[in-house]
Design an enzyme around this catalytic site. Structure first.
Site, mmCIF file in Angstrom:
data_model
loop_
_atom_site.group_PDB
_atom_site.id
_atom_site.type_symbol
_atom_site.label_atom_id
_atom_site.label_comp_id
_atom_site.label_asym_id
_atom_site.label_seq_id
_atom_site.Cartn_x
_atom_site.Cartn_y
_atom_site.Cartn_z
ATOM 1 N N LYS A 267 2.845 6.035 -0.001
ATOM 2 C CA LYS A 267 1.539 5.624 0.753
ATOM 3 C C LYS A 267 2.166 5.499 2.087
ATOM 4 C CE LYS A 267 0.483 0.573 0.660
ATOM 5 N NZ LYS A 267 0.183 -0.635 0.649
ATOM 6 N N LYS B 273 22.955 -5.719 2.786
ATOM 7 C CA LYS B 273 21.466 -5.983 3.441
ATOM 8 C C LYS B 273 21.461 -7.447 4.079
ATOM 9 C CE LYS B 273 18.709 -5.553 0.093
ATOM 10 N NZ LYS B 273 17.256 -5.219 -1.240
ATOM 11 N N GLU C 65 2.858 -13.363 -5.250
ATOM 12 C CA GLU C 65 2.150 -12.573 -4.059
ATOM 13 C C GLU C 65 1.972 -11.687 -4.205
ATOM 14 O OE1 GLU C 65 4.340 -13.791 -1.019
ATOM 15 O OE2 GLU C 65 3.033 -12.635 -0.438
ATOM 16 N N PHE C 66 0.782 -11.576 -2.996
ATOM 17 C CA PHE C 66 -0.135 -10.161 -3.059
ATOM 18 C C PHE C 66 0.288 -9.390 -1.907
ATOM 19 C CE2 PHE C 66 -2.044 -14.270 -5.187
ATOM 20 C CZ PHE C 66 -2.070 -13.552 -6.475
ATOM 21 N N CYS D 238 5.065 -1.560 -7.416
ATOM 22 C CA CYS D 238 4.391 -2.470 -8.277
ATOM 23 C C CYS D 238 3.310 -1.526 -9.534
ATOM 24 C CB CYS D 238 3.401 -3.311 -7.112
ATOM 25 S SG CYS D 238 4.833 -4.071 -5.902
ATOM 26 N N ARG E 119 9.954 4.348 -4.059
ATOM 27 C CA ARG E 119 9.800 4.262 -5.161
ATOM 28 C C ARG E 119 8.450 4.876 -6.274
ATOM 29 N NH1 ARG E 119 10.446 -1.793 -5.342
ATOM 30 N NH2 ARG E 119 9.189 -1.650 -3.605
ATOM 31 N N PHE F 269 -10.195 1.000 -2.667
ATOM 32 C CA PHE F 269 -9.116 1.062 -4.393
ATOM 33 C C PHE F 269 -10.658 2.493 -5.164
ATOM 34 C CE2 PHE F 269 -5.089 -0.289 -4.614
ATOM 35 C CZ PHE F 269 -5.451 -0.739 -3.376
ATOM 36 N N THR G 27 7.262 -11.120 -9.600
ATOM 37 C CA THR G 27 5.753 -10.775 -10.944
ATOM 38 C C THR G 27 6.842 -10.568 -11.971
ATOM 39 O OG1 THR G 27 4.698 -9.557 -9.303
ATOM 40 C CG2 THR G 27 4.486 -8.845 -11.248
HETATM 41 C C1 UGA Z 1 -0.940 -3.372 -4.281
HETATM 42 C C2 UGA Z 1 -0.880 -4.229 -4.575
HETATM 43 O O1 UGA Z 1 -2.257 -3.581 -3.945
HETATM 44 C C3 UGA Z 1 -0.561 -5.355 -4.008
HETATM 45 O O2 UGA Z 1 -1.844 -6.329 -4.338
HETATM 46 C C4 UGA Z 1 0.202 -6.323 -4.337
HETATM 47 O O3 UGA Z 1 0.922 -7.632 -3.949
HETATM 48 C C5 UGA Z 1 1.333 -5.012 -4.639
HETATM 49 O O4 UGA Z 1 1.073 -3.590 -5.243
HETATM 50 C C6 UGA Z 1 2.666 -6.031 -5.447
HETATM 51 O O5 UGA Z 1 2.395 -6.502 -7.075
HETATM 52 O O6 UGA Z 1 3.279 -6.285 -5.163
HETATM 53 P P1 UGA Z 1 1.051 -1.946 -3.161
HETATM 54 O O7 UGA Z 1 1.837 -1.057 -4.160
HETATM 55 O O8 UGA Z 1 1.996 -2.467 -1.355
HETATM 56 O O9 UGA Z 1 0.583 -3.236 -3.210
HETATM 57 O O10 UGA Z 1 0.343 -0.349 -2.805
HETATM 58 P P2 UGA Z 1 -1.493 -0.610 -2.640
HETATM 59 O O11 UGA Z 1 -2.011 -0.135 -1.243
HETATM 60 O O12 UGA Z 1 -1.756 -0.758 -4.115
HETATM 61 O O13 UGA Z 1 -1.437 1.109 -2.933
HETATM 62 C C7 UGA Z 1 -0.504 1.642 -4.829
HETATM 63 C C8 UGA Z 1 -0.705 2.686 -4.588
HETATM 64 O O14 UGA Z 1 -2.138 3.388 -5.302
HETATM 65 C C9 UGA Z 1 -0.113 4.033 -3.460
HETATM 66 O O15 UGA Z 1 -0.037 5.284 -3.814
HETATM 67 C C10 UGA Z 1 -2.379 4.508 -2.916
HETATM 68 O O16 UGA Z 1 -1.782 5.830 -2.596
HETATM 69 C C11 UGA Z 1 -2.300 4.191 -4.332
HETATM 70 N N1 UGA Z 1 -3.625 4.659 -3.725
HETATM 71 C C12 UGA Z 1 -4.777 3.067 -3.485
HETATM 72 C C13 UGA Z 1 -5.165 5.231 -4.043
HETATM 73 O O17 UGA Z 1 -4.454 6.492 -4.712
HETATM 74 N N2 UGA Z 1 -6.146 5.230 -4.269
HETATM 75 C C14 UGA Z 1 -6.939 4.368 -3.591
HETATM 76 O O18 UGA Z 1 -8.204 4.255 -3.682
HETATM 77 C C15 UGA Z 1 -5.655 3.518 -3.016
#
Ligand code: UGA
Length: 436
Positions: free
Chosen positions: A325, A35, A146-147, A262, A332, A251, A121
């Site tokens: 996504k 990496k 981190e968010f 996550c 993962r 969401f 986290t």
């Molecule tokens: C998530 C959080 O949104 C972030 O704020 C956080 O920092 C991150 O985890 C983390 O802990 O590091 P992420 O895992 O990148 O971010 O993805 P999201 O955008 O939250 O989506 C998560 C899953 O939910 C995806 O599989 C997406 O397809 C699904 N999803 C999202 C739905 O099924 N419906 C929705 O309306 C939105």
């Protein structure tokens, strides 16, 4: 400011390039030589919009470098710990092996006044356990969750919507908060909320935010289950309740549910931690959130089986998407891939395509067939299932053209991202999630 970033995975690599892009001198450190080599050569080790561009610029400016030698962290004003906290192999709790290893490795190189900022986290209570050893080295520990969202990670890192810093309630804690304010100066100057609090609150902000987002998704997916037996339409329902600003539409996308590195592991670790604390019942609903989420994957599989009139064996199923996504190559705990694996397990001739995630998917599930070309994936399909809402499928896939490629015009929209009327008028049998 001189900064070190320990752990260069999805979080650390993005954080390192983002901090270099705002003018800090950053060394990214990782135990994985490959990496480090890849990053040092300017090759982003995973797909994330703008990561490549900022990595190239950071290396060219001389502000950014990578190393596998933790001694290089010496002399940094802030050490950001960004290592992963995966789910334990034999349970729901977070595996803190990498966090402990990172702290153990870093401690000998800390100098008086250094700030160690944990970004991983972690279960609530972790920072207060780690703080004494950092203090013994004359440094101070801050917890700075981190968010960032994959697919938007660079933007979220450069321009976060809030900054949260957990510090001890003493002079050292004030010093740490001031130094982090200076490290995040563009956001601070812009007026981004900068919340200084205690360790436990900072840790909980992170896990509760993810728990809330997961709950919101499972709420709408629970409504999808009710819609399916009543003939209601969950997308219209989400639009309608989403107009209430107290609820909000974001969401509330019903479909095959959440996955990734996550949300799934974070809600499980949170439930497990609450049980350890004797407050399991407070977040017992997260077990239900998890169960609803996993049921949606099974539902998508059932819809494909239905579309094939129950005869799956040897039928060609085109799976559009593998990433958890869009705009990410992360597989993962990907619901998309799980749907593909289950269909394969039922004897279907499954072929998976994805604009970014095929290599990662193949490494995780070599038993599946992959095809880079979307049209070749569709060719001869008895059923199509859309499981990741990439623009390539959501916006750019023409149902008339696709109809000329497949054997049977049957599509399951696992993300409710297509216009059913358009697909039906092109002769397709369309099934979405949470719809009649
Ligand atoms: C998530 C959080 O949104 C972030 O704020 C956080 O920092 C991150 O985890 C983390 O802990 O590091 P992420 O895992 O990148 O971010 O993805 P999201 O955008 O939250 O989506 C998560 C899953 O939910 C995806 O599989 C997406 O397809 C699904 N999803 C999202 C739905 O099924 N419906 C929705 O309306 C939105």
């Amino acid at each position: 400011m001189k900064l070190s970033v320990i752990g260069c995975g999805y979080l650390g690599a993005v954080h390192a390039v983002a901090m270099a892009s705002i003018g800090h001198e950053v060394v990214g450190i990782d135990v994985d030589e490959r990496k480090v080599q890849s990053l040092s050569q300017g090759i982003a080790p995973f797909f994330e919009p703008r990561l490549q561009e900022l990595l190239t610029a950071g290396l060219a400016s001389g502000l950014l470098r990578f190393s596998s030698d933790i001694a290089e962290a010496r002399g940094s004003a802030v050490h950001f710990v960004c290592v992963g906290t995966p789910q334990q192999a034999d349970g729901d709790r977070a595996d803190l092996t990498f966090v402990h290893a990172a702290f153990d490795a870093l401690l000998p190189y800390l100098s008086s006044g250094d700030v160690v900022a944990g970004k991983s986290t972690v279960p609530v209570g972790t920072a207060s356990q780690l703080a004494p050893q950092v203090e013994q080295a004359g440094a101070v520990l801050a917890w700075n969750p981190e968010f960032l969202r994959e697919g938007w990670a660079v933007q979220d890192a450069v321009d976060p919507d809030r900054l949260v810093v957990g510090v001890p309630d003493n002079a050292a804690g004030m010093h740490a908060a001031a130094r982090l304010r200076a490290a995040y100066y563009p956001s601070v100057e812009k007026g981004t909320p900068f919340i200084v609090t205690d360790y436990a609150t900072a840790e909980l902000v992170k896990v509760s935010a993810n728990a809330f987002l997961a709950t919101k998704i499972s709420f709408i997916n629970a409504m999808a289950e009710i819609a399916e037996v009543t003939g209601a339409d969950v997308t219209t329902l989400a639009d309608a309740i989403g107009h209430d600003v107290r609820i909000g539409r974001r969401f509330l996308g019903a479909g095959i549910g959440f996955g990734g590195g996550c949300l799934p592991k974070d809600i499980r670790a949170f439930a497990a931690r609450a049980e350890e604390l004797g407050r399991g019942e407070s977040v017992a609903f997260l077990r239900e959130v998890d169960a609803i989420n996993l049921r949606r994957r099974a539902r998508a599989v059932d819809l494909v089986v239905d579309a094939l009139d129950g005869a799956v064996l040897g039928k060609r199923v085109a799976v559009l998407g593998a990433a958890f996504k869009p705009y990410s190559d992360d597989v993962r705990d990907s619901p998309a891939l799980e749907v593909a694996v289950r269909l394969k397990g039922l004897g279907a001739d499954v072929v998976v395509t994805d604009p970014a995630a095929i290599d990662n998917a193949r490494r995780m599930h070599p038993q599946l067939a992959y095809e880079a070309d979307r049209d070749a994936t569709l060719a001869g399909a008895d059923a199509v299932v859309l499981v990741t809402e990439w623009d390539e499928y959501r916006r750019e896939l023409d149902p008339v053209h696709a109809g000329t490629l497949v054997s049977n015009r049957k599509i399951i929209d696992g993300r409710n991202c297509l216009d059913p009327a358009v697909w039906r008028s092109a002769g397709w049998t369309y099934r979405g999630m949470g719809q009649a």
